[in-house]
Motif scaffolding. Structure first.
Motif, PDB file in Angstrom:
ATOM      1  N   TYR A  22       9.777  -0.019  59.731  1.00 26.66           N
ATOM      2  CA  TYR A  22      10.811  -0.816  59.950  1.00 26.66           C
ATOM      3  C   TYR A  22      10.275  -2.172  58.608  1.00 26.66           C
ATOM      4  O   TYR A  22      10.811  -1.860  57.570  1.00 26.66           O
ATOM      5  CB  TYR A  22      11.910  -1.609  60.219  1.00 26.66           C
ATOM      6  CG  TYR A  22      11.810  -1.157  61.951  1.00 26.66           C
ATOM      7  CD1 TYR A  22      13.338  -0.294  61.685  1.00 26.66           C
ATOM      8  CD2 TYR A  22      11.989  -0.464  62.818  1.00 26.66           C
ATOM      9  CE1 TYR A  22      13.949   0.031  62.816  1.00 26.66           C
ATOM     10  CE2 TYR A  22      12.245  -0.383  64.346  1.00 26.66           C
ATOM     11  CZ  TYR A  22      13.195  -0.086  63.902  1.00 26.66           C
ATOM     12  OH  TYR A  22      13.770   1.367  64.907  1.00 26.66           O
ATOM     13  N   SER A  23       9.468  -2.326  59.102  1.00 29.88           N
ATOM     14  CA  SER A  23       8.472  -2.891  57.636  1.00 29.88           C
ATOM     15  C   SER A  23       7.731  -2.648  56.689  1.00 29.88           C
ATOM     16  O   SER A  23       8.308  -3.654  55.641  1.00 29.88           O
ATOM     17  CB  SER A  23       7.164  -3.991  59.100  1.00 29.88           C
ATOM     18  OG  SER A  23       7.610  -4.794  59.907  1.00 29.88           O
ATOM     19  N   GLN A  24       7.396  -1.637  56.632  1.00 27.88           N
ATOM     20  CA  GLN A  24       6.514  -0.789  55.657  1.00 27.88           C
ATOM     21  C   GLN A  24       8.093  -0.700  53.809  1.00 27.88           C
ATOM     22  O   GLN A  24       8.252  -1.138  52.940  1.00 27.88           O
ATOM     23  CB  GLN A  24       6.155   0.352  56.264  1.00 27.88           C
ATOM     24  CG  GLN A  24       4.871  -0.204  55.948  1.00 27.88           C
ATOM     25  CD  GLN A  24       3.975   1.427  55.827  1.00 27.88           C
ATOM     26  OE1 GLN A  24       3.875   2.093  56.878  1.00 27.88           O
ATOM     27  NE2 GLN A  24       2.935   1.568  54.736  1.00 27.88           N
ATOM     28  N   PRO A  25       8.957  -0.181  54.579  1.00 24.15           N
ATOM     29  CA  PRO A  25      10.225  -0.062  53.656  1.00 24.15           C
ATOM     30  C   PRO A  25      10.658  -0.711  53.167  1.00 24.15           C
ATOM     31  O   PRO A  25      11.138  -1.434  51.780  1.00 24.15           O
ATOM     32  CB  PRO A  25      11.213   0.844  54.474  1.00 24.15           C
ATOM     33  CG  PRO A  25      10.564   1.872  55.698  1.00 24.15           C
ATOM     34  CD  PRO A  25       9.592   0.304  55.982  1.00 24.15           C
ATOM     35  N   ILE A  26      11.171  -2.191  54.275  1.00 21.50           N
ATOM     36  CA  ILE A  26      11.019  -3.704  53.305  1.00 21.50           C
ATOM     37  C   ILE A  26      10.482  -4.209  52.842  1.00 21.50           C
ATOM     38  O   ILE A  26      11.367  -4.867  50.970  1.00 21.50           O
ATOM     39  CB  ILE A  26      11.538  -4.192  55.000  1.00 21.50           C
ATOM     40  CG1 ILE A  26      12.848  -4.400  55.978  1.00 21.50           C
ATOM     41  CG2 ILE A  26      11.585  -5.997  54.346  1.00 21.50           C
ATOM     42  CD1 ILE A  26      12.482  -4.884  57.333  1.00 21.50           C
ATOM     43  N   LEU A  27       8.832  -4.140  52.926  1.00 21.25           N
ATOM     44  CA  LEU A  27       8.155  -4.497  51.997  1.00 21.25           C
ATOM     45  C   LEU A  27       8.034  -4.083  50.447  1.00 21.25           C
ATOM     46  O   LEU A  27       7.721  -4.580  49.589  1.00 21.25           O
ATOM     47  CB  LEU A  27       6.490  -4.597  52.797  1.00 21.25           C
ATOM     48  CG  LEU A  27       6.622  -5.717  53.160  1.00 21.25           C
ATOM     49  CD1 LEU A  27       5.655  -5.339  54.608  1.00 21.25           C
ATOM     50  CD2 LEU A  27       6.017  -6.846  52.750  1.00 21.25           C
ATOM     51  N   GLY A  28       8.575  -2.523  50.871  1.00 23.64           N
ATOM     52  CA  GLY A  28       8.419  -1.547  49.661  1.00 23.64           C
ATOM     53  C   GLY A  28       9.737  -2.431  48.983  1.00 23.64           C
ATOM     54  O   GLY A  28       9.907  -2.449  47.222  1.00 23.64           O
ATOM     55  N   ILE A  29      10.815  -2.565  49.226  1.00 22.65           N
ATOM     56  CA  ILE A  29      12.009  -2.809  48.527  1.00 22.65           C
ATOM     57  C   ILE A  29      11.865  -4.212  47.989  1.00 22.65           C
ATOM     58  O   ILE A  29      11.519  -3.833  46.722  1.00 22.65           O
ATOM     59  CB  ILE A  29      13.011  -2.440  49.462  1.00 22.65           C
ATOM     60  CG1 ILE A  29      13.374  -1.356  50.182  1.00 22.65           C
ATOM     61  CG2 ILE A  29      14.983  -3.574  49.105  1.00 22.65           C
ATOM     62  CD1 ILE A  29      14.413  -1.618  50.906  1.00 22.65           C
ATOM     63  N   LEU A  30      10.516  -5.687  48.509  1.00 22.37           N
ATOM     64  CA  LEU A  30      10.566  -6.146  47.669  1.00 22.37           C
ATOM     65  C   LEU A  30      10.136  -6.421  46.977  1.00 22.37           C
ATOM     66  O   LEU A  30       9.850  -6.782  45.994  1.00 22.37           O
ATOM     67  CB  LEU A  30      10.198  -7.499  49.592  1.00 22.37           C
ATOM     68  CG  LEU A  30      10.808  -8.125  50.415  1.00 22.37           C
ATOM     69  CD1 LEU A  30      10.129  -8.592  52.045  1.00 22.37           C
ATOM     70  CD2 LEU A  30      12.259  -8.891  49.436  1.00 22.37           C
ATOM     71  N   LEU A  31       8.974  -5.319  47.690  1.00 26.55           N
ATOM     72  CA  LEU A  31       7.399  -5.961  46.201  1.00 26.55           C
ATOM     73  C   LEU A  31       8.410  -5.195  44.238  1.00 26.55           C
ATOM     74  O   LEU A  31       8.261  -5.776  43.897  1.00 26.55           O
ATOM     75  CB  LEU A  31       6.540  -4.846  46.091  1.00 26.55           C
ATOM     76  CG  LEU A  31       5.652  -5.501  47.630  1.00 26.55           C
ATOM     77  CD1 LEU A  31       4.417  -3.902  47.696  1.00 26.55           C
ATOM     78  CD2 LEU A  31       4.730  -6.121  46.554  1.00 26.55           C
ATOM     79  N   CYS A  32       8.973  -3.580  45.309  1.00 25.77           N
ATOM     80  CA  CYS A  32      10.116  -3.408  43.866  1.00 25.77           C
ATOM     81  C   CYS A  32      10.897  -4.972  43.448  1.00 25.77           C
ATOM     82  O   CYS A  32      10.906  -4.723  41.930  1.00 25.77           O
ATOM     83  CB  CYS A  32      10.885  -2.641  44.177  1.00 25.77           C
ATOM     84  SG  CYS A  32       9.587  -0.856  44.471  1.00 25.77           S
ATOM     85  N   ILE A  33      11.836  -5.786  44.104  1.00 29.48           N
ATOM     86  CA  ILE A  33      11.890  -6.683  43.506  1.00 29.48           C
ATOM     87  C   ILE A  33      11.516  -7.671  42.541  1.00 29.48           C
ATOM     88  O   ILE A  33      11.887  -8.543  41.664  1.00 29.48           O
ATOM     89  CB  ILE A  33      12.867  -7.494  44.969  1.00 29.48           C
ATOM     90  CG1 ILE A  33      14.248  -6.571  45.349  1.00 29.48           C
ATOM     91  CG2 ILE A  33      13.666  -8.048  44.735  1.00 29.48           C
ATOM     92  CD1 ILE A  33      14.464  -7.463  46.891  1.00 29.48           C
ATOM     93  N   PHE A  34       9.707  -8.197  43.276  1.00 30.30           N
ATOM     94  CA  PHE A  34       8.707  -8.575  42.340  1.00 30.30           C
ATOM     95  C   PHE A  34       8.695  -8.598  41.357  1.00 30.30           C
ATOM     96  O   PHE A  34       8.722  -8.731  40.089  1.00 30.30           O
ATOM     97  CB  PHE A  34       7.762  -9.129  43.309  1.00 30.30           C
ATOM     98  CG  PHE A  34       7.693  -9.850  44.218  1.00 30.30           C
ATOM     99  CD1 PHE A  34       7.153 -11.022  43.936  1.00 30.30           C
ATOM    100  CD2 PHE A  34       8.540 -10.205  45.745  1.00 30.30           C
ATOM    101  CE1 PHE A  34       7.697 -12.416  44.138  1.00 30.30           C
ATOM    102  CE2 PHE A  34       8.759 -11.588  46.516  1.00 30.30           C
ATOM    103  CZ  PHE A  34       8.557 -12.428  45.824  1.00 30.30           C
ATOM    104  N   VAL A  35       8.210  -7.227  41.078  1.00 33.39           N
ATOM    105  CA  VAL A  35       8.070  -6.768  39.859  1.00 33.39           C
ATOM    106  C   VAL A  35       9.120  -6.276  38.528  1.00 33.39           C
ATOM    107  O   VAL A  35       9.392  -6.270  37.955  1.00 33.39           O
ATOM    108  CB  VAL A  35       7.287  -5.476  39.906  1.00 33.39           C
ATOM    109  CG1 VAL A  35       7.892  -3.905  40.475  1.00 33.39           C
ATOM    110  CG2 VAL A  35       5.892  -5.289  38.657  1.00 33.39           C
TER     111      VAL A  35
END
Length: 446
Positions: free
Chosen positions: A384-397
């Motif tokens: 759960y957490s790794q995909p969520i963090l991946g999405i958030l990092l893509c949003i940031f950059v």
């Protein structure tokens, strides 16, 4: 940040980054995932998605890391501040640090099992039957002792710093791991039954492909490069200005997928060799055994059937698995250690001891409540957490960071960045395509 440590060479960075990506999950997860998802057809899809999905996400972490020269919290806080939401960067960064620490807490337990089985190959050779049975038998005491031993080894390397610790040991351990891979592959391929596994692994059949195969391949590609928890962001922050980021990201992706492929050349034939020796390699539902059952049941049974040669093969295999676990755990522990060093000013060796001890306490809690916590922590962090963090990092950059800042991070090692195909395509790709694909992985897991 002028005194911040850096990798001394491109090779050192590639070995460290590949070591982070190549761990226990790759060596048994990728081959058995392949077997359960169409064999060679899955391999083809995985290799394609490693560059269509994982490579762009990897570049997001590397670019943020080198631009900020800081830990994940400071890096994302800076990006958020550009839009007036620095607090969001702090929260996402802390989330990444917590998840990396939790992954390290359960990962060290599994790595401890590898060390125990490695020790068992030695005690069996010496005829110490009682000790051997304790080493391979599941017990809280054994788990605690070998988790502590493995964590101490990781902490010893991290405390030495970037070039003297992470880089030096990665450049030593990765070639050894690769040579062990090759030696074991040659041995296994000469055994009866290996051809059956090799055919399943190398000859694709696309006729029976299902949609979930693509989703599973995306998940494997994303997880295999250690993305989402900030490990590659931290490693990117240690890169020198002269490094060409798109090129070095491609080298890391090629190295990671290459060694994952090599792991399949070992594990897939070995499963069917074990079958020839009379080992049950299938579950009640007819699927190949995966996960810990593969490593700790099928392969030891195979080694045991080889007679005296099996002891040598077992020693080599569990040496390989221990090295793979160590190179991955180094990057996990570096995430919270770098945060502590940069925000408190305490020395690296002290920060490593303090944080490592706290995470060890978490590991102890898992060990003493194994049945209720072990699988839960794995699912919470990796599913759960790794995909969520991946999405958030893509949003940031992709959405919060100014495009010019991306260009500034690329130009030192890539003067032609502005006119390059990478800069024309990647910012749009990471903004729109990557979050959607990663969200599909998350939805599949739900």
């Amino acid at each position: 940040m002028a005194s911040r440590e850096q990798f001394s060479s491109t090779t050192g960075f590639v070995m460290a980054a590949a070591g982070s990506a190549i761990g226990l999950g790759n060596i048994w997860g990728f081959p058995t995932n392949t077997a359960g998802n169409g064999g060679a057809a899955f391999v083809v899809i995985y290799l394609a998605l490693a560059f269509l999905l994982a490579y762009p996400a990897l570049m997001a972490e590397l670019i943020i890391g080198r631009a900020s020269r800081a830990n994940i919290v400071t890096s994302l806080k800076g990006i958020g501040a550009e839009r007036g939401i620095a607090w969001a960067g702090v929260l996402v960064g802390l989330y990444g640090v917590v998840i990396a620490s939790l992954i390290y807490s359960f990962y060290s337990i599994v790595a401890g099992w590898m060390v125990a089985h490695w020790a068992e190959s030695v005690t069996s050779t010496l005829g110490l039957t009682g000790i051997s049975e304790w080493l391979v038998g599941f017990s809280t005491e054994r788990n605690v002792i070998f988790t502590a031993l493995f964590m101490a080894l990781t902490m010893a390397i991290i405390s030495q710093g970037v070039s003297a610790g992470i880089e030096r040991w990665s450049t030593r351990l990765m070639p050894i791991m690769f040579l062990l891979f090759l030696a074991l592959i040659i041995y296994v391929l000469l055994q009866e039954g290996a051809t059956e596994g090799l055919k399943l692994y190398l000859i694709p059949d696309f006729s029976g492909l299902k949609p979930e195969v693509f989703v599973n391949a995306m998940g494997q590609a994303f997880f295999s490069l250690s993305l989402g928890v900030g490990t590659m962001l931290i490693y990117g922050s240690y890169l020198g200005e002269k490094e060409n980021l798109p090129r070095i990201g491609a080298i890391v992706t090629l190295t990671d997928t290459g060694i994952a492929f090599v792991a399949g050349l070992l594990i897939m034939p070995a499963i069917f060799v074990a079958k020839e020796y009379g080992t049950n390699v299938f579950t009640d539902s007819g699927e190949l055994i995966a996960g810990p059952d593969l490593i700790f049941q099928v392969l030891p049974a195979l080694f045991g059937s080889m007679g005296s040669a099996g002891l040598v093969v077992a020693f080599a295999f569990f040496t390989l698995m221990t090295i793979a676990a160590l190179t991955s755990s180094i990057s996990m522990l570096e995430v919270p250690v770098s945060l502590a060093c940069e925000h408190t000013g305490i020395k690296r060796n002290k920060a490593t001891l303090m944080i490592g001890s706290v995470i060890f306490v978490i590991s102890l809690i898992i060990c003493f409540n194994f049945n209720s916590l072990f699988v839960w922590v794995i699912n919470f962090t990796t599913v759960y957490s790794q995909p969520i963090l991946g999405i958030l990092l893509c949003i940031f950059v992709g959405w919060l960071w100014h495009r010019n800042r991306i260009l500034e991070a690329l130009k030192p090692g890539m003067p032609e960045a502005e006119s390059s195909l990478f800069f024309k395509l990647w910012p749009v790709y990471v903004r729109f395509v990557c979050p959607v694909l990663i969200a599909l992985v998350l939805l599949q897991s739900l």
